[in-house]
Design a protein around this motif. Structure first.
Motif, PDB file in Angstrom:
ATOM      1  N   TYR A 102       0.838  -1.205   0.000  1.00  0.00           N
ATOM      2  CA  TYR A 102       0.000   0.000   0.000  1.00  0.00           C
ATOM      3  C   TYR A 102       0.871   1.252   0.000  1.00  0.00           C
ATOM      4  O   TYR A 102       0.646   2.200  -0.767  1.00  0.00           O
ATOM      5  CB  TYR A 102      -0.908  -0.024   1.235  1.00  0.00           C
ATOM      6  CG  TYR A 102      -1.646   1.265   1.508  1.00  0.00           C
ATOM      7  CD1 TYR A 102      -2.890   1.508   0.944  1.00  0.00           C
ATOM      8  CD2 TYR A 102      -1.113   2.240   2.354  1.00  0.00           C
ATOM      9  CE1 TYR A 102      -3.581   2.693   1.199  1.00  0.00           C
ATOM     10  CE2 TYR A 102      -1.787   3.415   2.618  1.00  0.00           C
ATOM     11  CZ  TYR A 102      -3.018   3.630   2.047  1.00  0.00           C
ATOM     12  OH  TYR A 102      -3.695   4.802   2.305  1.00  0.00           O
ATOM     13  N   GLU A 206     -14.647 -10.780   5.927  1.00  0.00           N
ATOM     14  CA  GLU A 206     -13.487 -10.588   5.057  1.00  0.00           C
ATOM     15  C   GLU A 206     -12.191 -10.454   5.844  1.00  0.00           C
ATOM     16  O   GLU A 206     -11.117 -10.307   5.246  1.00  0.00           O
ATOM     17  CB  GLU A 206     -13.694  -9.337   4.191  1.00  0.00           C
ATOM     18  CG  GLU A 206     -14.842  -9.462   3.203  1.00  0.00           C
ATOM     19  CD  GLU A 206     -14.965  -8.255   2.306  1.00  0.00           C
ATOM     20  OE1 GLU A 206     -14.309  -7.229   2.585  1.00  0.00           O
ATOM     21  OE2 GLU A 206     -15.700  -8.342   1.311  1.00  0.00           O
ATOM     22  N   CYS A 210      -8.611  -6.582   6.125  1.00  0.00           N
ATOM     23  CA  CYS A 210      -9.351  -5.974   5.022  1.00  0.00           C
ATOM     24  C   CYS A 210     -10.158  -4.777   5.519  1.00  0.00           C
ATOM     25  O   CYS A 210     -10.165  -3.707   4.895  1.00  0.00           O
ATOM     26  CB  CYS A 210     -10.259  -6.999   4.365  1.00  0.00           C
ATOM     27  SG  CYS A 210     -11.191  -6.368   2.952  1.00  0.00           S
ATOM     28  N   ASN A 211     -10.827  -4.942   6.671  1.00  0.00           N
ATOM     29  CA  ASN A 211     -11.635  -3.858   7.232  1.00  0.00           C
ATOM     30  C   ASN A 211     -10.773  -2.666   7.631  1.00  0.00           C
ATOM     31  O   ASN A 211     -11.100  -1.505   7.346  1.00  0.00           O
ATOM     32  CB  ASN A 211     -12.416  -4.365   8.444  1.00  0.00           C
ATOM     33  CG  ASN A 211     -13.512  -5.343   8.068  1.00  0.00           C
ATOM     34  OD1 ASN A 211     -13.978  -5.368   6.926  1.00  0.00           O
ATOM     35  ND2 ASN A 211     -13.937  -6.165   9.015  1.00  0.00           N
ATOM     36  N   GLY A 213      -7.806  -1.905   6.507  1.00  0.00           N
ATOM     37  CA  GLY A 213      -7.223  -1.299   5.316  1.00  0.00           C
ATOM     38  C   GLY A 213      -8.183  -0.346   4.620  1.00  0.00           C
ATOM     39  O   GLY A 213      -7.792   0.744   4.183  1.00  0.00           O
ATOM     40  N   LYS A 214      -9.460  -0.729   4.528  1.00  0.00           N
ATOM     41  CA  LYS A 214     -10.456   0.130   3.890  1.00  0.00           C
ATOM     42  C   LYS A 214     -10.639   1.427   4.682  1.00  0.00           C
ATOM     43  O   LYS A 214     -10.770   2.511   4.094  1.00  0.00           O
ATOM     44  CB  LYS A 214     -11.793  -0.609   3.785  1.00  0.00           C
ATOM     45  CG  LYS A 214     -11.806  -1.752   2.778  1.00  0.00           C
ATOM     46  CD  LYS A 214     -13.155  -2.453   2.769  1.00  0.00           C
ATOM     47  CE  LYS A 214     -13.178  -3.591   1.752  1.00  0.00           C
ATOM     48  NZ  LYS A 214     -14.490  -4.323   1.779  1.00  0.00           N
TER      49      LYS A 214
END
Length: 256
Positions: A102, A206, A210-211, A213-214
């Motif tokens: 990222y 997920e 993932c959570n 990161g969003k």
């Protein structure tokens, strides 16, 4: 303590360390609160075991040693130092690998580190750090500035899972410093910091990574927009008002 925190919020990031040191001398009884609540420009150390650099902060410090996310060892070595659980350490390793990708895609270089630890509410806390040196001697790919640094600190409190739903609370701080000194742009020194919070309840189907990161991606977008409008937008408006471009001055001059 309230006055000290108010002062620190108004101090440019490049002077934070000096101001904090002075406050610690004046208020030794509040040293623990000051060190934990004041965000300082991020420092970097090389992990001699893995050969990789990692970021130093209050979240990976114990006494005068700092834990590397790459080798999970303290530098300098420290006995009986706190460590994340094996399960959380596994998630930490994965987070560092993903966050490095990222960082490279969004920042085109820099250094990143992720630290995780258990909290008292049967959940855990994760800290995502990015340091980008944009100066001529920096490790980025665009060395246009005489001096320049972007320090981002994202701390996410992750609550216990309840029916596959988890509460996430994100606190993000960005410290920006830049200095130019050349014939085309002149001399400019601009620095400041911004902090924002957001909370969300998300499904863990997920995964936590993932959570988180969003949330970080969304928050960084908002912070960049705020910095662009406040720092660069207002600065450009003031400069153009005080020193309008030669073309504009020429247009306003009466015909002779």
């Amino acid at each position: 303590m309230e006055a000290a925190m108010g002062l620190m919020r108004r101090i440019p990031p490049k002077h934070t360390e000096t101001a904090l040191s002075a406050l610690l001398s004046l208020l030794p009884e509040h040293s623990s609160d000051l060190l934990s609540q004041v965000d300082q420009p991020l420092q970097v150390l090389c992990d001699m075991v893995s050969g990789k650099e990692f970021i130093l902060c209050e979240y990976n410090r114990d006494a005068d040693s700092y834990r590397s996310p790459w080798s999970n060892m303290y530098h300098p070595p420290l006995e009986d130092a706190p460590q994340p659980s094996p399960e959380l350490r596994k998630l930490e390793v994965e987070a560092n690998e993903v966050f490095a990708i990222y960082r490279d895609q969004y920042y085109e270089g820099g250094i990143s580190s992720v630290y995780m630890w258990e909290d008292e509410n049967e959940g855990f806390v994760a800290c995502f750090l990015i340091k980008k040196d944009g100066s001529k001697t920096g490790h980025g790919r665009r060395g246009y500035l005489e001096e320049g640094a972007w320090d981002a600190i994202h701390v996410i409190e992750v609550g216990p899972e309840e029916e596959e739903i988890v509460h996430y609370c994100l606190t993000s701080t960005v410290m920006l410093t830049l200095t130019t000194d050349n014939e085309s742009s002149g001399s400019l020194n601009l620095s400041g910091s911004i902090r924002r919070q957001m909370s969300m309840k998300l499904s863990v189907s997920e995964g936590h990574l993932c959570n988180m990161g969003k949330m970080i991606e969304e928050m960084e977008g908002k912070l960049r927009n705020s910095l662009d409008q406040v720092y660069f937008g207002k600065t450009n408006e003031m400069v153009c008002t005080l020193r309008p471009p030669a073309e504009l001055v020429q247009m306003k001059l009466p015909d002779t």
